[in-house]
Each structure stands twice: as structure tokens, then as C-alpha cells.
Design a protein around this motif. Structure first.
Motif, PDB file in Angstrom:
ATOM      1  N   LEU A 116       0.789  -1.234   0.000  1.00 19.11           N
ATOM      2  CA  LEU A 116       0.000   0.000   0.000  1.00 19.11           C
ATOM      3  C   LEU A 116       0.825   1.291   0.000  1.00 19.11           C
ATOM      4  O   LEU A 116       0.410   2.269  -0.630  1.00 19.11           O
ATOM      5  N   PRO A 117       1.982   1.345   0.661  1.00 19.81           N
ATOM      6  CA  PRO A 117       2.745   2.593   0.589  1.00 19.81           C
ATOM      7  C   PRO A 117       3.157   2.950  -0.836  1.00 19.81           C
ATOM      8  O   PRO A 117       3.422   4.110  -1.140  1.00 19.81           O
ATOM      9  N   ASP A 143       0.455   7.104   7.315  1.00 17.41           N
ATOM     10  CA  ASP A 143       1.375   6.206   6.609  1.00 17.41           C
ATOM     11  C   ASP A 143       2.712   6.203   7.336  1.00 17.41           C
ATOM     12  O   ASP A 143       3.394   7.221   7.404  1.00 17.41           O
ATOM     13  N   ARG A 144       3.040   5.049   7.880  1.00 14.57           N
ATOM     14  CA  ARG A 144       4.246   4.979   8.702  1.00 14.57           C
ATOM     15  C   ARG A 144       5.511   5.185   7.868  1.00 14.57           C
ATOM     16  O   ARG A 144       6.543   5.583   8.377  1.00 14.57           O
ATOM     17  N   HIS A 145       5.407   4.918   6.585  1.00 18.22           N
ATOM     18  CA  HIS A 145       6.598   5.011   5.732  1.00 18.22           C
ATOM     19  C   HIS A 145       6.886   6.439   5.298  1.00 18.22           C
ATOM     20  O   HIS A 145       7.954   6.724   4.795  1.00 18.22           O
ATOM     21  N   ALA A 162      -4.281   6.110  -3.967  1.00 16.46           N
ATOM     22  CA  ALA A 162      -5.636   5.696  -4.296  1.00 16.46           C
ATOM     23  C   ALA A 162      -6.646   6.800  -4.101  1.00 16.46           C
ATOM     24  O   ALA A 162      -6.539   7.627  -3.192  1.00 16.46           O
TER      25      ALA A 162
END
Ligand SMILES: Nc1ncnc2c1ncn2[C@@H]1O[C@H](COP(=O)(O)OP(=O)(O)OP(=O)(O)O)[C@@H](O)[C@H]1O
Ligand SMILES: [Mg+2]
Lengths: 250, 323, 368
Positions: free
Chosen positions: B83-84, B112-114, B88
Motif C-alpha cells: 500500500l505505501p 502512513d508509517r513510511h 488511491a
């Protein structure tokens, strides 16, 4: 919401200040009769008055909104697509609810102390046991009381979190949680259901009085902590189970 | 068809993907194959299961059966890795109305942790700039117009460099400038190597920007391939404009064509259409035959099949929603 | 995706673990601790020998409406200075019904503090030498008594009113041929291994089924008392320590100064020492001496009936709505009935009470 909570002790203080007649001993909500002698009691009266309805109501709103609110806005799908991670999202949401519980209890206590010291004399507090403690220790005890009350609400917050994962309508989750809080208190007052009482999350809500005894009785703090811990584990577990498998279609 | 492509080159691949809501099958065993680097148009009438497919693809809903692979990894098992890298827009934008556009994007980016917090501000501003929202960035989303929200939704998908963009009806509510803007945005992204998966009803638009397309109908995938392939499958038509519709029909029939019932035009004349099977009759001989029979030909054209024809042929004429 | 049922595993496992833990805990608590066997005589001697004079602990009491012989020290704090008894009786009934938790601190014979912990309130009795304070937080009222000189050594009865010790002493005094005394299975009370002394009345003319007293195996201190009513499964009256420490409590606890703003009543206690010495009242506890009334005793042992003349019966007794509601009309008066005690108030205002069936009360009322 915190402001609304803080208004409770303020209203009580104004009512006592403006009324010509002091409430007699044992009249009105507990501690009210002491207020005109010692403003710090406003914080306690405010707490007693808020516990049955105002605090559970605001906590229900905060906890019921956690997941259902995001679903209702449609932002839940974007958070998950970000990806926030379902478990992480749940954990963050519950942590926020926990912070809210503590903040809610503290704001009642703080508002009580502030308005009490503004409108009345402040002096050493008389405990339930009849002993008197200094202002400094009184404030410490009030802080403990606020922590106790905040802790008392964590089980309800966990229930709210779970209900919140069941629906996409935040108002529904809030209402259901608030109704449960009221039902639990009603059940707690039915002598016929005595066997059930120790298992009700609201059972120890007024147990903060044990912090106003000399020496402090930590029994209800411990019992309450254990009970709330049980509710947290069970309902956060349920919330996890539900949310981890849930189709997000909002 | 693109089935010949090796599996590793597929950005999205579904196998027998099925999603049921109770008794209703919203997505019925579809096998999608979206090649890397393509701009993929995902077509279908209302309620045909496009959004549902996208939700399952992104791990928002669980498939009833079947498998999904996105960017070469199984979904939703590898959701955290995948997903990162995917931006979408799912069934329209959704925001916190009481926050500003910037604050909304920052909030989603935090989720989003990234996404690094150090570059957050810059990335948010850049994304807003890309969709032309810089001036309204400080405004509360409550006060945004439909198209502004749509743009903000696209900006949200562009917060990070993405390998795959999934856009569910991106041009919904956009003004002509916005639509053009999105079109050029998609082109430039595709040029950078991003795979773009667009679901849309606007066939003309899909025709303009997409390299590939798939058509859904009532939960089933009824066609898939490059846009040219899809178009080619459809038949060309001859179109005769004439007041003498009966004579024209007779001539066409004699030539072995199957004329459709004539319909009259606004200018008083009428049009007769007939599908033209490949290389059976030369168009010029049709004109000659018509003129020879004394049909007053006011106009004549050979129309190659449009995607719309193909779409209607595949999904039916009916206006009512099937499911 | 993980199979759906697996996701629900934590939600199922967690309550199961909690329930399991609760059951296990209950089983362990109930698990018989194995102490060297003792005869009832030996256990009684342990109690007699018990030298525990300092302790702090929490006592819990659960009951239906119960025993009339119980001292009413705690609640009498609320009684008006002048007419101590009536409201004393009412609050005694309040205290005996339902559940209460109290903290008890003892240090030597002359320092004691009992805190009855009510909801958002507390009733305290503090004794420090000859000074006795009653304090009720609800009324914010304090009553001060100064005990007569002799009490210094002897008055400890009143202090122990709320401890299991005083209760079991009463029951041990009824140990006579009419009672079967056995040692039951070892138990655990407040985390301490205890012998269980079971007293079963032989007489069928009493409502009391049996009395169990848990006696600490180390110190001989009675830790809990359960009174079983005839034909009832759960104990009709239960009082016992839930927490107990034998260390001397802090001295501060016994220094009481009435809080500012509290109503303070000073009371003088007359010297009733002489009357006590006659021994007519057995060792019924009347520590502060104000409940000294004339009454008649009918029968003996478990079948004892106490009769109060009309002028001694507090009018409030039958007027109280709670009591009026529970009282039922019977031949010769009205009956207040509970699992352990029956009280008959005759039409001419006399009262008869005892752990006996109604017929025996009626017989006593008729002077038989
Ligand atoms: N939450 C839901 N519960 C039950 N059925 C649903 C749900 N969401 C969608 N459906 C059904 O699934 C089918 C597919 O819906 P979907 O939203 O995927 O259509 P779509 O192709 O995106 O349509 P549109 O072009 O209108 O966006 C529809 O028939 C719809 O009724
Ligand atoms: Mg859709």
C-alpha cells in the motif's frame, strides 16, 4: 466537550455562591455542605455530580466516535489505504480515548479547584475519616481522585471502541455506549442482582471516596484497576477481532 | 489480449476474484491483468462492481474467493509492503470537513508509517500544487466545492512517489480545465513509469488516455485488452443519409448487408445504418449501387467502431441498473 | 487473509483465561490448607490464649437482618446525645442489614479505631485512652465521650465490638451441653491458615443452624464468624477479616481532633461499673454503658428470649417505615422476622426477641 465538563463545577460554585442559604449537612450532593467553608470541595462535588452522567456521556461520545466517526466521514478507507494498519489505528484511537478520559476527569477537578478558590476560601480539607490534611496534600488527593475517575472510565471507553467498530453511524455508537453506562449503573442499584454487581464496569465509580479516607484505602483503586483492566482486555480484544476482519465499505 | 504477458509484469492481477454481499454477487470471478506501465481503463455501468473490485484490491474488503496480486505481491497478506507504493482515490474523496486541505493531507500522510515527517510539509505542498489547489490549501474542506474536493482527493493519492495509482472516477465533478489537467497529469505520471488504473464512465476520456481497458458488466469481466484491440473487435458501420430510406434499405440488403431500422434526423432527412463486416463489400461499390438505384444520397460515411459502441454492445442498451 | 475464526481467537481466549483465572483463584482460596489436627478444646484454648492486641485489618460483613445482642457502638455515634437508644436501634438495624466494610485498628487495650466505610461517607469510632470520639462524615458531626477511669483496663470490649473476636467470644460463652462443638476442615481467611470451629445447637427451638468461627492457626485470633440459619444455604450473617496485619498501626490514627466546622457534642458517661459487676448481663457488651436497660430473660442458651417492658421499647421502632413495612400481624402483636432473629412487639407495647420461633416469643409474652 472538556469545556462543558468544566462548566459543571463552575455552575455548582455559582449556585452555592449566589444562594443565600447554605445547604445543611447531608443535604444536596455529597460535599456540597462544605463548599462555603472550603472552595476545594467544589472539585469533589463536581466530580460526584459528573460521574453518573456527564463524564460517561462525554466518554461515550469520544469512544463511540473513534472508528465509526472515521467510517462516517469516509476517511477510514483513506487511513487504511495510507496504510495506517488496522491494529495500529485501533491502538491509536484507544490511546486517544484514554487520554480523553483522564483529561475529562482532570478538567472537572481543575475547574473545581480554580472556581472554588476564586469564589470561596481555601483551606485544609477534612477527610471522610474526620482527619484534616493540608492544602498541598488536598491537591494531591484531588489529583489522585481525578486519576481514579479517569481510570474508572477506561472500561467504558473500551466498550465504546468495540461498539464503534460495529457501525458506520457514529451517533449510534455514542448512544449505545451511553445507554450501556446508564444501564450498568441501574443494574448496580438493583439489590436483586447483587451477584452481578462486582462485574459491572460502573461498580467502583464512586469508590474514589476511598482516597479521601485516612489512611488512604487503596483497595478500591486496585479492584477498580483490575476490573477496568478486564474490560479493556475483553473489549479491545473484541474490537480487534471485529475490526481486523471488517469490510470497510463506507 | 494481454494474457500473453508474463505474470511478473503485471501491476495488478486477479484470479477468479469474487465478492458477495449476502446473496448478491457484486464481483463474479474476474481475472484482471493490468500490465506494468499501462494506463488501464476500468469500465462498466453503475453498480457493475468496479469500486468493489478496487476495495478488494486495496485490502479494504476481503474477497469471498479468488486471489489478488498487486505489484507482484499477494493481497491482503502483503498489504503493508504494497500500500505505501500505491496511491488511491476510492469512490470519491473523503475528508475531515473541519480541517483545512493542508491539514487533511498532513493527517493522512501521518497515517502512513513510511512517510517521513521531515519532508511532509514539502510533499503536501507539492501535491496541492500539482492539482492546482495551492490557493485554497488553507481553507476548511467544508467550504470546498465538489471539484475542489475531487482535486484534493487526487492530491492525497500523490503524496508519495507511487508505483501504482488507483483512481476511481477521478474526473467526477471536475470542470473542463480540471479534466484536461487530470488527463495530462495521468499522461505525465505514466511517462514516469507509474501504472495508472482508472475507473470511469467517460469513454471518450478513456479512449484518449488509456492504453488498456477492461469492461465490467453485472459483476463479470466481459472484455479486456488494449484499447485498440477492443475497438477493433467492434464492426464498422456504413451510414447513409437519404430521404429514400426504403430504397436504400433494399439496396443494402441486396448487397448482403443487414440495415438497421432507419431513424430520422433533425433536418428532415433520415439515416440508414448497417454494420459492415470486414472486407465483404467495398464502400465505394455501395455508393455506386445506391446512386444507380436512384437513391438520393445526401451523405455517406464509413464509421469505425468507437469504444462506446463496443461498451454498449458488451453491457447492453438498457438504462436500468442491472444489479 | 487469516481465516476469520482465527481473528476472533483473542476475543474468545481472553475471557476464557480470565474466567479460568477466577475459577482457579477461587479453587485455590478454598483449597484446604493442611494444619495439624486439633480438638475443639485445643482450638478454644488457642483463642483464650490469644495475645494479639495490635492489628490493622479490613473487616467485611454481609447479612440479612440479624442479631439483637450485637453491640451498637458504631452507629450510636449518630444517636442524639439525650435519647441514645432509639436511633441507635435504627442504625444498628441499618448496619446489620446488607454489607459493610470497616477498617479496624487496634493497639493495646486502650487504643482503637473503627472506620465503617460507607458510600462517599464514613463513620468512625476512635478511642485513645479514656477519650472516645464518634465521627460521622455525612452529618459532619462528632461526639466526644470521656470514659470513667476503670475503663482504661477493662473497656476493651467496646473497641472490639466490630472485630470477629468479640463475636466469637459471645458464641464461645454459649458453649454448654446444648451445643455440639466440632472442628471443621481447615480454611483460609485473609490469607491466613485457620481452624474452623463449628458450633451446632442441639436444640431445635432456635433459628440458628450453626456458627462457624475461623481461628487463626498461628495466633488464635478469631478471623471470621459465619452464622448459618436453619434451613438456609448461604450464611445469614458473616463477618470476617479480608485483610489483616498484626503490626501496630501508626499512632497518628488514634489522635483525633474534630474537624473545623463539625458539630461537636460532649457527653458524660456515668459510672455503671457496679451494675456490670453483678454479672446479670453475662458478657453482653455495653461498653459505654448507655444501653443499660431493664429487661427480662426467658429460657436459656440458644432458646433465650429477651423481654422489654413497654416503656423501654423505643416508639420509633415500629414507626420506622422500613420496619412497619416488614412487620407482620400475628396473634398478640406484630412480628419482625428475619433468618436469625424474631422480634415480637405485643399490642400493649412490650417487645420480645430471640433466635427462636414465634411460638416461643408468644409463650414468653403470655408469661409462660
Ligand atoms: N456495502 C454494500 N452492501 C451490499 N451491496 C453492496 C455494497 N456496496 C456495493 N454493493 C453492491 O455491489 C454492486 C457493485 O457496486 P460497486 O460500488 O462496486 O459498483 P460500481 O461499479 O463502482 O458502480 P458506480 O459506477 O456507480 O460507482 C452493486 O450492485 C451494489 O449494490
Ligand atoms: Mg463506484
Amino acid at each position: 466537550m472538556l469545556a462543558a465538563l468544566a462548566a459543571v463545577p463552575v455552575l455548582i460554585a455559582l449556585a452555592v455562591r449566589l444562594s443565600s442559604r447554605d445547604p445543611g449537612p447531608g443535604q444536596g450532593p455529597p460535599f456540597l455542605d462544605r463548599v462555603s467553608q472550603n472552595g476545594l470541595f467544589i472539585a469533589l462535588t463536581g466530580m460526584v455530580v459528573s460521574i453518573p452522567l456527564f463524564l460517561p456521556l462525554t466518554v461515550s461520545v469520544a469512544a463511540g466516535d473513534t472508528i465509526a466517526g472515521e467510517a462516517g466521514h469516509g476517511t477510514l478507507r483513506y487511513l487504511l489505504a495510507a496504510p495506517a494498519g488496522r491494529v495500529r489505528l485501533l491502538a491509536v484511537k484507544y490511546a486517544a480515548a484514554v487520554v480523553f478520559c483522564l483529561a475529562a476527569a482532570l478538567s472537572v477537578a481543575t475547574a473545581g479547584v480554580l472556581i472554588g478558590s476564586a469564589l470561596f476560601d481555601v483551606g485544609p480539607i477534612t477527610l471522610l475519616s474526620g482527619d484534616t490534611i493540608s492544602v498541598g496534600e488536598s491537591l494531591l488527593r484531588l489529583f489522585l481522585v481525578a486519576c481514579y475517575v479517569g481510570l474508572s472510565l477506561l472500561g467504558l471507553a473500551a466498550i465504546g471502541l468495540f461498539i464503534s467498530t460495529l457501525t458506520e453511524v457514529p451517533v449510534g455508537a455514542m448512544a449505545a455506549t451511553a445507554v450501556l453506562a446508564v444501564v450498568s449503573q441501574i443494574l448496580d442499584n438493583l439489590p436483586q442482582l447483587e451477584w452481578l454487581h462486582p462485574w459491572l464496569f460502573s461498580h467502583h465509580w464512586l469508590g474514589f471516596a476511598d482516597l479521601l479516607r485516612q489512611p488512604i484505602s487503596w483497595d478500591s483503586f486496585a479492584a477498580n484497576g483490575l476490573l477496568q483492566g478486564g474490560y479493556i482486555v475483553v473489549f479491545c480484544g473484541l474490537a480487534y477481532s471485529r475490526f481486523a476482519t471488517k469490510d470497510v465499505l463506507s | 489480449m494481454s494474457g500473453a504477458l508474463p505474470a511478473t509484469e503485471l501491476a495488478i492481477e486477479t484470479t477468479g476474484l469474487t465478492k458477495r454481499f449476502g446473496h448478491q454477487t457484486a464481483v463474479d470471478g474476474i481475472d484482471l491483468a493490468v500490465p506494468h506501465g499501462s494506463v488501464f481503463g476500468f469500465l462498466g455501468p453503475n453498480g457493475s462492481g468496479k469500486t468493489t473490485t478496487i476495495r478488494v484490491m486495496l485490502g479494504l474488503a476481503a474477497a469471498t474467493s479468488g486471489y489478488v496480486r498487486v505489484l507482484g505481491q499477494d493481497m491482503p497478506a502483503s498489504l503493508r509492503d504494497v500500500l505505501p507504493r500505491v496511491g488511491a482515490l476510492i469512490e470519491g474523496p473523503a475528508f475531515y470537513p473541519f480541517l483545512s486541505g493542508t491539514a487533511n493531507l498532513q493527517r493522512f500522510d501521518t497515517a502512513d508509517r513510511h512517510a517521513s515527517s521531515a519532508t511532509r510539509r514539502a510533499r503536501v505542498n507539492q501535491a496541492l500544487d500539482r492539482v492546482g489547489l495551492s490557493h485554497a490549501a488553507g481553507k476548511k474542506v467544508r467550504a470546498y466545492s465538489l471539484g475542489m474536493k475531487q482535486r484534493l482527493g487526487i492530491a492525497n493519492a500523490l503524496l508519495m512517489p507511487r508505483e501504482l495509482l488507483v483512481l476511481d472516477e477521478p474526473t467526477n465533478g471536475l470542470d473542463p480545465q480540471g479534466t484536461r489537467e487530470v488527463r495530462s497529469l495521468v499522461r505525465s505520471l505514466a511517462a514516469e513509469g507509474t501504472t495508472v488504473f482508472v475507473s470511469s464512465h467517460l469513454l471518450a476520456e478513456v479512449e484518449q488516455i488509456c492504453t488498456h481497458a477492461a469492461v465490467m458488466s453485472a459483476g463479470k469481466l466481459v472484455a479486456q485488452g488494449t484499447v485498440d484491440e477492443l475497438r477493433r473487435v467492434g464492426l464498422a458501420h456504413v451510414k447513409v443519409q437519404t430521404p429514400d430510406t426504403e430504397d436504400a434499405g433494399r439496396v443494402l440488403q441486396r448487397l448482403g448487408l443487414a440495415p438497421e431500422p432507419p431513424h430520422s434526423n433533425n433536418d428532415g432527412g433520415s439515416t440508414v445504418r448497417a454494420p459492415l463486416a470486414d472486407h465483404t463489400v467495398a464502400p465505394e461499390s455501395i455508393v455506386a449501387a445506391l446512386v444507380a438505384e436512384g437513391v438520393r444520397v445526401r451523405g455517406f460515411a464509413v464509421e469505425s467502431s468507437s469504444l462506446e459502441d463496443r461498451f454498449v454492445a458488451l453491457t447492453g442498451e438498457g438504462f436500468d441498473v442491472v444489479q | 487473509m487469516t481465516p476469520v475464526w482465527k481473528r476472533w481467537l483473542p476475543a474468545a481466549v481472553v475471557p476464557a483465561v480470565i474466567a479460568g483465572g477466577a475459577v482457579l483463584g477461587a479453587v485455590q482460596a478454598g483449597a484446604a490448607t493442611d494444619l495439624p489436627d486439633k480438638t475443639p478444646q485445643e482450638v478454644l484454648e488457642m483463642v483464650a490464649d490469644s495475645s494479639v492486641r495490635s492489628l490493622s485489618g479490613t473487616v467485611e460483613q454481609t447479612s440479612e437482618l440479624g442479631l439483637p445482642q450485637l453491640p451498637t457502638d458504631g452507629p450510636s455515634a449518630e444517636s442524639d446525645a439525650s435519647s441514645g437508644v432509639p436511633s441507635g436501634v435504627a442504625s444498628a438495624l441499618e448496619l446489620l442489614g446488607g454489607s459493610h466494610t470497616a477498617r479496624v485498628y487496634l493497639d493495646g487495650h486502650s487504643q482503637a479505631r473503627v472506620q465503617v466505610m460507607d458510600r462517599l461517607a464514613e463513620r468512625d469510632v476512635i478511642r485513645n485512652g479514656r477519650d472516645v470520639w464518634f465521627y460521622s462524615s455525612k452529618q459532619n458531626a462528632a461526639t466526644h465521650l470521656i470514659l470513667p477511669e476503670y475503663s482504661e483496663s477493662e473497656g476493651h470490649h467496646s473497641d472490639k465490638a466490630w472485630t470477629p473476636e468479640s463475636l466469637s467470644e459471645h458464641f464461645l460463652s454459649s458453649v454448654e451441653p446444648s451445643t455440639e462443638v466440632t472442628v471443621g476442615s481447615d480454611s483460609e481467611v485473609a490469607g491466613r491458615a485457620a481452624y474452623e470451629l463449628v458450633l451446632t445447637p442441639d436444640s431445635s427451638e432456635t433459628l440458628v443452624g450453626s456458627v462457624s468461627i475461623a481461628v487463626d492457626s498461628e495466633t488464635g485470633l478469631p478471623l471470621s464468624v459465619d452464622v448459618q440459619a436453619r434451613g438456609q444455604d448461604a450464611p445469614a450473617f458473616e463477618v470476617g477479616f479480608t485483610e489483616l496485619s498484626l503490626e501496630a498501626p501508626s499512632d497518628d490514627l488514634f489522635n483525633f481532633t474534630p474537624p473545623p466546622g463539625a458539630t461537636v457534642t460532649e457527653r458524660v458517661v456515668e459510672d455503671h461499673h457496679a451494675k456490670h459487676a453483678q454479672g446479670d448481663h453475662g458478657d453482653r457488651h455495653q461498653g459505654d454503658g448507655k444501653h443499660d436497660k431493664d429487661y427480662t430473660k426467658y429460657g436459656s442458651g440458644w432458646e433465650t428470649v429477651i423481654g422489654l417492658p413497654a416503656d423501654e421499647v423505643p416508639a420509633e421502632l415500629m414507626d420506622s417505615p422500613l420496619i412497619a413495612e416488614t412487620a407482620q400481624e400475628v396473634d398478640g402483636g406484630r412480628l419482625l422476622s428475619s433468618a436469625l432473629v424474631n422480634v415480637l412487639v405485643t399490642d400493649d407495647g412490650r417487645a420480645f426477641a430471640g433466635s427462636v420461633p414465634l411460638e416461643r416469643l408468644q409463650a414468653a409474652a403470655e408469661g409462660r
